[in-house]
Design an enzyme around this catalytic site. Sequence first.
Site, PDB file in Angstrom:
ATOM      1  N   TRP A   1       0.687  -1.424  -0.119  1.00 61.99           N
ATOM      2  CA  TRP A   1      -0.425   0.062   0.294  1.00 61.99           C
ATOM      3  C   TRP A   1       0.912   1.471   0.300  1.00 61.99           C
ATOM      4  CZ3 TRP A   1       1.567   3.149   4.353  1.00 61.99           C
ATOM      5  CH2 TRP A   1       1.841   2.394   4.929  1.00 61.99           C
ATOM      6  N   CYS A   2       1.488   1.280   0.306  1.00 65.62           N
ATOM      7  CA  CYS A   2       3.165   2.493   0.256  1.00 65.62           C
ATOM      8  C   CYS A   2       3.919   3.042  -0.724  1.00 65.62           C
ATOM      9  CB  CYS A   2       4.325   2.284   1.343  1.00 65.62           C
ATOM     10  SG  CYS A   2       5.355   2.616   1.048  1.00 65.62           S
TER      11      CYS A   2
END
Length: 480
Positions: free
Chosen positions: A169-170
């Site tokens: 998700w980064c």
Amino acid sequence: MISSSKIKSVDFYRKIPRDLTEASLSGAGLSIVAALAMIFLFGMELNSYLSVSTSTSVIVDKSSDGDYLRIDFNISFPALSCEFASVDVSDVLGTNRLNLTKTLYKFSIDPNLRPTGTEFHSEPVANFIKHDNEINEESVEGSVVLTTETFDKYAHQFPITVVNFYAPWCYWSQRLKPSWERAAKLIKERYDPEMDGRIVLGKVDCTEEGDLCRSHHIQGYPSIRIFRKGSDVRSDHGHHDHESYYGDRDTDSLVKTMENLVASIPADSQKLPLEDKSNLATNTKRPAPSAGGCRIEGYVRVKKVPGSLIISARSDAHSFDPSQMNMSHVINHLSFGRKVSPRVMSDVKRLIPYIGSSHDRLNGRSFINTRDLGANVTMEHYLQIVKTEVISRKDYKLIEEYEYTAHSSVSQSLHIPVAKFHLELSPMQVLITENQKSFSHFITNVCAIIGGIFTVAGIMDAILHNTIRLMKKVELGKNF
């Protein structure tokens, strides 16, 4: 010429001939009591004269230490890595100073707050880290997927294992992924793991392998770690000895870094030399934190206006999972203003016992989030600071210190949790002045004691003597 008889007429203390006086038992008793009373009251007056008295007043702050206030602190964070720990200050005038390092020192600590090595040097990372431009092409998979079961196998098999700890998700992990995979593929082609066997590039998904990432103290994503066979020793306390990479993240830079690492190892040997003789720029890699906690100590200077001291995880090229951040901390020391030596403080305490009781009110206090409070917990402290000065009887400043009150609270944060100290300085100051007693006042009081007791004793003696005489007359009247 004035005769002696005229001079004698102004005598205030006329004498009664001794033959006309009469000693009495009651008079003797009163004389003894009066003498003891004089001695007791004289001792009390002498003690009052020799003792020090003070007066307290509140005046507008007339600080002699300028427009800035020094804050000394020593705070331990069991779950905040020194790699990303940042100290920031801000105030109502718009001042914002981020990631202060000049007067601060960081030491990696274990969960028991014990230091695990020497000072952690966190040189500033470049504000701009280069990435590959977005290229719409088929993604390549060149790095090895590592898990808890396979990590140690690869780390012990290859002299150099470079691992990308990431979170899907980064944003920064997503920017790194294409260049990391292309670099891994190129290195694999140039230094075949089967034939050459000197280096391998791997990746760990921290959303899937949470325990593995925590064991290597990963708190920001992506984190690139360089493990060296033979030197990456894991001690009994779970500490690791390896390096972090902070350089550019484009394919060319990554490939160049890996080639420099490989250059330090002979092609016909998989045994790593004790020293890294690669010519890799020293500002792109540094020792990684040896533990997951950090002790921050030192001092900062802030303007004497309402503001904040904030400690948090900060990076311009990493992302953090707020739900995993734990800002628990132990305040070993927190004080304001110039440091006061213990000897001076002890001397002043003998003069004013209550002084200094609040200049380090939070020392030794622990603020621990045991996860009962949930995730994303920010811990805040509201400090109201008042300056105190002690002035001697000779107008000499004995001590100048800042005392404070503290109220702490926790709150849920929508962003990265922080430890925040709100600072509110009072425009007033407490002035404690040593009162000077004059010797003439002491002599006057002594004379008043002697004269007063002598007069009262005389009155009581006269009353007692006349009462006894009256009782004798009454008794004689009854007999006749």
